[in-house]
Design an enzyme around this catalytic site. Structure first.
Site: not given
Ligand code: ADP
Length: 193
Positions: A15, A90, A129, A135, A147
């Site tokens: 994404k 999400r 990654r 990260r 996750r």
């Molecule tokens: P990835 O999709 O690779 O796990 P992101 O950068 O999208 O990485 O998200 C990293 C973390 O940020 C998630 O695991 C969560 O803890 C938090 N997060 C991101 N977006 C949301 C959301 N819409 N609602 C709740 N937590 C979120």
């Protein structure tokens, strides 16, 4: 081409990579809730300190906090014409809140792009990654598993929500070269790259 596009898919589906390329073609800002949380964490803001452990465990940040942050971001001038949302919504409660935020702005979600990648490849990408970027949530295989499970149980139902509410939904194969995936998405959106 100004519109509100939700970029959707599991952790590791690409994404963020795709959003960085798509935002110029679409002429809208890239709004990544993950990036926003990591930025807060890096700046040691109050919010950053509150969410740090949640991010590290691969759990979702509470909806209230996340929704407020997105509402504020979408209220800024540069998002008036549209935005590329990455990592939000999400869960279906967030999807409903997003509809409300956009309704208040006189707008709506125009397109939902779902990037599909086989589970095995997702895990391989996240592990890589983790090594390349350091990260925190990509370091531990258990957190990666968690996750993916959070995605399956809480996030994936958003696809059904968008089907039920009649959104334009584009399922895109997220495998192959990065450029090819970008081309597929732009093609589905009817935008020239
Ligand atoms: P990835 O999709 O690779 O796990 P992101 O950068 O999208 O990485 O998200 C990293 C973390 O940020 C998630 O695991 C969560 O803890 C938090 N997060 C991101 N977006 C949301 C959301 N819409 N609602 C709740 N937590 C979120």
């Amino acid at each position: 081409m100004s519109r509100f596009v939700v970029l959707f898919g599991p952790p590791g589906c690409g994404k963020g990579t795709q959003a960085a390329r798509l935002k110029d073609a679409l002429g809208v800002p890239h709004i990544s809730t993950g990036d926003m949380f990591r930025d807060h964490k890096a700046r040691r803001t109050e919010l950053g300190q509150r969410v740090e452990a949640i991010l590290a465990a691969g759990q979702l940040v509470p909806d209230g906090v996340t929704n407020d942050m997105v509402r504020e971001r979408l209220g800024r001038d540069d998002a008036r014409k549209g935005a590329l949302l990455d990592g939000y919504p999400r869960n279906t409660d967030q999807a409903e809140v997003l509809d409300g935020i956009l309704r208040d702005l006189g707008r709506a979600v125009d397109d939902v792009v779902v990037i599909e990648v086989p589970r095995k490849e997702l895990i391989d990408r996240l592990v890589k990654r983790g090594k390349d970027s350091g990260r925190a949530d990509d370091q531990d295989p258990k957190v990666i598993e968690n996750r993916l499970e959070v995605y399956r149980a809480q996030s994936e139902p958003c696809i059904g929500y968008y089907e039920r509410t009649g959104k334009r939904l584009h399922r895109i194969a997220g495998v192959g070269a990065v450029d090819e995936v970008t081309g597929r998405i732009l093609g589905a959106l009817g935008v020239k790259g």
